[in-house]
Write an enzyme that holds these catalytic residues in place. Structure first.
Site, PDB file in Angstrom:
ATOM      1  N   ASP A  75      16.886  -5.402 -24.054  1.00  0.00           N
ATOM      2  CA  ASP A  75      17.033  -5.819 -22.652  1.00  0.00           C
ATOM      3  C   ASP A  75      15.986  -5.195 -21.733  1.00  0.00           C
ATOM      4  O   ASP A  75      15.236  -4.301 -22.141  1.00  0.00           O
ATOM      5  CB  ASP A  75      18.449  -5.496 -22.148  1.00  0.00           C
ATOM      6  CG  ASP A  75      18.904  -4.086 -22.533  1.00  0.00           C
ATOM      7  OD1 ASP A  75      18.053  -3.266 -22.937  1.00  0.00           O
ATOM      8  OD2 ASP A  75      20.106  -3.803 -22.422  1.00  0.00           O
ATOM      9  N   ASN A 144      31.998   0.041 -20.304  1.00  0.00           N
ATOM     10  CA  ASN A 144      32.898  -1.123 -20.267  1.00  0.00           C
ATOM     11  C   ASN A 144      32.777  -1.973 -21.543  1.00  0.00           C
ATOM     12  O   ASN A 144      33.258  -3.100 -21.589  1.00  0.00           O
ATOM     13  CB  ASN A 144      32.603  -1.986 -19.026  1.00  0.00           C
ATOM     14  CG  ASN A 144      31.169  -2.493 -19.006  1.00  0.00           C
ATOM     15  OD1 ASN A 144      30.416  -2.284 -19.954  1.00  0.00           O
ATOM     16  ND2 ASN A 144      30.787  -3.167 -17.937  1.00  0.00           N
ATOM     17  N   HIS A 146      29.896  -2.963 -22.946  1.00  0.00           N
ATOM     18  CA  HIS A 146      28.726  -3.862 -23.035  1.00  0.00           C
ATOM     19  C   HIS A 146      27.768  -3.401 -24.128  1.00  0.00           C
ATOM     20  O   HIS A 146      27.665  -2.220 -24.430  1.00  0.00           O
ATOM     21  CB  HIS A 146      28.026  -4.059 -21.683  1.00  0.00           C
ATOM     22  CG  HIS A 146      27.216  -2.914 -21.168  1.00  0.00           C
ATOM     23  ND1 HIS A 146      27.389  -2.366 -19.909  1.00  0.00           N
ATOM     24  CD2 HIS A 146      26.181  -2.219 -21.712  1.00  0.00           C
ATOM     25  CE1 HIS A 146      26.517  -1.401 -19.730  1.00  0.00           C
ATOM     26  NE2 HIS A 146      25.771  -1.283 -20.800  1.00  0.00           N
ATOM     27  N   GLU A 151      27.626  -8.015 -20.437  1.00  0.00           N
ATOM     28  CA  GLU A 151      28.780  -7.460 -19.732  1.00  0.00           C
ATOM     29  C   GLU A 151      30.060  -8.192 -20.132  1.00  0.00           C
ATOM     30  O   GLU A 151      30.003  -9.307 -20.684  1.00  0.00           O
ATOM     31  CB  GLU A 151      28.553  -7.617 -18.219  1.00  0.00           C
ATOM     32  CG  GLU A 151      27.339  -6.868 -17.680  1.00  0.00           C
ATOM     33  CD  GLU A 151      27.603  -5.371 -17.471  1.00  0.00           C
ATOM     34  OE1 GLU A 151      28.370  -4.772 -18.252  1.00  0.00           O
ATOM     35  OE2 GLU A 151      27.030  -4.813 -16.523  1.00  0.00           O
TER      36      GLU A 151
HETATM   37  C1  GLP Z   1      22.388   0.555 -20.679  1.00  0.00           C
HETATM   38  C2  GLP Z   1      21.709  -0.245 -21.787  1.00  0.00           C
HETATM   39  C3  GLP Z   1      22.538  -0.275 -23.044  1.00  0.00           C
HETATM   40  C4  GLP Z   1      23.002   1.121 -23.400  1.00  0.00           C
HETATM   41  C5  GLP Z   1      23.851   1.666 -22.272  1.00  0.00           C
HETATM   42  C6  GLP Z   1      24.432   3.038 -22.559  1.00  0.00           C
HETATM   43  O1  GLP Z   1      23.282  -0.187 -19.952  1.00  0.00           O
HETATM   44  N1  GLP Z   1      21.426  -1.586 -21.383  1.00  0.00           N
HETATM   45  O2  GLP Z   1      21.770  -0.838 -24.102  1.00  0.00           O
HETATM   46  O3  GLP Z   1      23.736   1.092 -24.596  1.00  0.00           O
HETATM   47  O4  GLP Z   1      23.019   1.739 -21.124  1.00  0.00           O
HETATM   48  O5  GLP Z   1      23.515   4.036 -22.219  1.00  0.00           O
HETATM   49  P1  GLP Z   1      23.691   5.551 -22.558  1.00  0.00           P
HETATM   50  O6  GLP Z   1      23.281   5.719 -23.970  1.00  0.00           O
HETATM   51  O7  GLP Z   1      22.751   6.236 -21.616  1.00  0.00           O
HETATM   52  O8  GLP Z   1      25.110   5.905 -22.306  1.00  0.00           O
END
Ligand code: GLP
Length: 244
Positions: A75, A144, A146, A151
């Site tokens: 993404d 949440n 995702h 989402e």
């Molecule tokens: C973002 C990314 C996700 C990732 C999530 C969790 O929203 N788009 O791909 O898994 O963050 O991030 P973290 O590893 O910092 O908790």
């Protein structure tokens, strides 16, 4: 029921973040060694940073060669130029691409600065298809549920698309920006269908994600918890640790 589900996935439960990162690095190392020109699906967030550190070390010491590897990231934020410090392209350059011998042209992310988002989503899907699909897809998980930026929604998504980020995701990701108001409202993300078509998936989560990981892996399969679809993937490695 818990036991039945665990039989379908490979669950690696580690104590510390370092152990989690090392276990994930072993899975990547095996993949890269077995298929040196394979396609890796990569993720951002704080969770995979330790894994990327280890891959960089393995590359540095000559244990891993990235010269033929191709990558596609999950993404990217809409509206951020690739050199913006909070863009996912910038993140990937900083934590992995600049530290291993991968040719820049082999690395791919959706272009969040594209003029025409529909065309960009189409380009990205065609690119993944042209590469022959993803061999190993790395996933983190949002609070949440995702994955990528898919989402909670009324249905599971297909290919790459532009999504509106939920307030909880904006708040969670605000820690990396000067202020929550600077977090983009939209992002481009690989869709759930594309993620599920990856030949192998590795889900990485630390102790802070315990509750959502349990809901995703042992609760009902629902598009309101996007990661719950992973329960039906045939080749899923879950690598988690107790430490936050
Ligand atoms: C973002 C990314 C996700 C990732 C999530 C969790 O929203 N788009 O791909 O898994 O963050 O991030 P973290 O590893 O910092 O908790």
């Amino acid at each position: 029921m818990l036991y039945e589900k665990e039989k379908q996935m490979h669950l690696h439960k580690l104590q510390t973040y370092d152990e989690m990162s090392a276990a994930a690095a072993q899975i990547f190392s095996k993949q890269i060694t077995e298929k040196p020109d394979g396609v890796l699906g990569l993720a951002t967030g704080t969770t995979p940073i330790g894994l990327y550190d280890r891959l960089a070390e393995m590359n540095d010491s000559g244990k891993l060669d990235f010269s033929k590897i191709r990558t596609v990231n999950l993404d990217e934020y809409c509206g951020l130029q690739p050199d913006h410090e909070q863009s996912y392209r910038f993140f990937m350059e900083k934590y992995l691409f600049s530290r291993v011998n991968i040719p820049k042209g082999n690395t791919n992310l959706p272009n969040g600065a594209a003029q025409d988002y529909d065309a960009e989503c189409k380009r990205y899907d065609e690119l993944i298809e042209r590469l022959g699909g993803v061999d190993l897809q790395l996933l983190g998980i949002g609070n949440n549920g995702h994955i990528g930026f898919n989402e909670p929604a009324d249905f599971f998504s297909g290919g790459t698309q532009r999504v509106k980020l939920t307030e909880s995701t904006i708040q969670a990701n605000a820690r990396l920006f000067a202020d929550a108001s600077e977090v983009p409202d939209y992002a481009l993300t690989m869709g759930i269908k594309t993620i599920m078509l990856a030949r192998k998936i590795i889900l990485l989560a630390n102790g802070g994600k315990r509750e959502i990981v349990e809901r995703a892996l042992y609760g009902p399969i629902t598009s309101q918890v996007p990661a719950s679809i992973l329960q039906v993937h045939q080749n899923l490695e879950v690598v988690i640790c107790e430490e936050n």
